[in-house]
Scaffold this motif. Structure first.
Motif, PDB file in Angstrom:
ATOM      1  N   SER A   7     -13.903 -19.687  37.305  1.00 37.66           N
ATOM      2  CA  SER A   7     -13.248 -20.951  36.946  1.00 37.66           C
ATOM      3  C   SER A   7     -13.068 -21.058  35.431  1.00 37.66           C
ATOM      4  O   SER A   7     -12.036 -21.539  34.959  1.00 37.66           O
ATOM      5  N   ALA A  10     -10.284 -18.528  34.409  1.00 34.79           N
ATOM      6  CA  ALA A  10      -8.977 -19.045  34.807  1.00 34.79           C
ATOM      7  C   ALA A  10      -8.538 -20.156  33.864  1.00 34.79           C
ATOM      8  O   ALA A  10      -7.395 -20.176  33.388  1.00 34.79           O
ATOM      9  N   PRO A  16      -4.527 -21.206  37.666  1.00 35.35           N
ATOM     10  CA  PRO A  16      -5.469 -21.668  38.685  1.00 35.35           C
ATOM     11  C   PRO A  16      -6.435 -20.541  39.078  1.00 35.35           C
ATOM     12  O   PRO A  16      -6.131 -19.362  38.880  1.00 35.35           O
ATOM     13  N   VAL A  17      -7.551 -20.898  39.634  1.00 37.32           N
ATOM     14  CA  VAL A  17      -8.564 -19.925  40.063  1.00 37.32           C
ATOM     15  C   VAL A  17      -7.978 -18.930  41.062  1.00 37.32           C
ATOM     16  O   VAL A  17      -8.386 -17.767  41.115  1.00 37.32           O
ATOM     17  N   SER A  18      -6.996 -19.366  41.830  1.00 40.96           N
ATOM     18  CA  SER A  18      -6.399 -18.480  42.830  1.00 40.96           C
ATOM     19  C   SER A  18      -5.723 -17.257  42.194  1.00 40.96           C
ATOM     20  O   SER A  18      -5.632 -16.206  42.827  1.00 40.96           O
ATOM     21  N   THR A  19      -5.282 -17.377  40.947  1.00 37.99           N
ATOM     22  CA  THR A  19      -4.594 -16.254  40.294  1.00 37.99           C
ATOM     23  C   THR A  19      -5.523 -15.062  40.071  1.00 37.99           C
ATOM     24  O   THR A  19      -5.212 -13.957  40.501  1.00 37.99           O
ATOM     25  N   ARG A  21      -8.315 -14.520  41.566  1.00 38.36           N
ATOM     26  CA  ARG A  21      -8.790 -14.082  42.889  1.00 38.36           C
ATOM     27  C   ARG A  21      -7.754 -13.162  43.549  1.00 38.36           C
ATOM     28  O   ARG A  21      -8.098 -12.127  44.106  1.00 38.36           O
ATOM     29  N   TYR A  22      -6.497 -13.584  43.502  1.00 35.41           N
ATOM     30  CA  TYR A  22      -5.440 -12.771  44.109  1.00 35.41           C
ATOM     31  C   TYR A  22      -5.309 -11.442  43.367  1.00 35.41           C
ATOM     32  O   TYR A  22      -5.167 -10.386  43.993  1.00 35.41           O
ATOM     33  N   SER A  23      -5.360 -11.485  42.041  1.00 36.21           N
ATOM     34  CA  SER A  23      -5.262 -10.250  41.258  1.00 36.21           C
ATOM     35  C   SER A  23      -6.391  -9.292  41.621  1.00 36.21           C
ATOM     36  O   SER A  23      -6.189  -8.080  41.665  1.00 36.21           O
ATOM     37  N   GLU A  24      -7.565  -9.826  41.897  1.00 36.96           N
ATOM     38  CA  GLU A  24      -8.678  -8.981  42.333  1.00 36.96           C
ATOM     39  C   GLU A  24      -8.408  -8.428  43.729  1.00 36.96           C
ATOM     40  O   GLU A  24      -8.602  -7.238  43.987  1.00 36.96           O
ATOM     41  N   ARG A  25      -7.937  -9.288  44.629  1.00 36.10           N
ATOM     42  CA  ARG A  25      -7.699  -8.871  46.015  1.00 36.10           C
ATOM     43  C   ARG A  25      -6.689  -7.720  46.101  1.00 36.10           C
ATOM     44  O   ARG A  25      -6.833  -6.832  46.930  1.00 36.10           O
TER      45      ARG A  25
END
Length: 157
Positions: A7, A10, A16-19, A21-25
């Protein structure tokens, strides 16, 4: 600088935190983990996140960001420059194709407006429906030709 939680990283990057996370995924980032499993972003991971974000802002699709990252990981800036230049050339070419398609669509709309404006003011009926369709060069389907007649006309344009 100390490692940040997701957090904080980000927020520092303005995303957003989702960015992250998605980049990691999708394999663009590999943050560390605390003993309790929380993601931690040290300077190197935060720098990589900023690099990913900068490339995305240039319009390079996420699927191709990995190519630029591989170039960055392998060698000098000249390698990154060459890879990024290729990506940008591809993006410019795709944008020019889209512009051409939009201009063709604009011409079809203009033709449609001209046809509408040229319609006679009749009390009943509308000859526009029997005229060639304004959005395709295909001849109109005969009236009453059955369900689906003329379906997909102009779809290839």
């Amino acid at each position: 600088m100390t490692a940040l939680q997701i957090s904080e990283a980000a927020a520092a990057s303005g995303v957003p935190v989702s960015t992250p996370r998605y980049s990691e995924r999708i394999g663009l980032l590999e943050p560390g983990r605390t003993s309790s499993g929380y993601r931690v972003y040290d300077n190197a991971v935060r720098d990589r996140l900023e690099f990913v974000l900068a490339i995305e802002r240039l319009g390079v699709p996420l699927g191709r960001v990995a190519d630029v990252l591989r170039a960055r990981d392998k060698g000098p800036c000249s390698t990154v420059r060459r890879e990024l230049r290729e990506q940008l050339v591809d993006q410019v070419a795709a944008t020019l194709r889209q512009i051409q398609e939009l201009r063709a669509l604009e011409r079809r709309f203009a033709d449609g407006f001209e046809r509408l404006d040229a319609l006679p003011d009749q009390a009943t009926g509308c000859s526009f429906l029997r005229a060639p369709h304004p959005f395709t060069t295909d001849p109109p389907a005969p009236l009453g030709a059955g369900a689906g007649a003329g379906a997909g006309a102009g779809a290839g344009e």
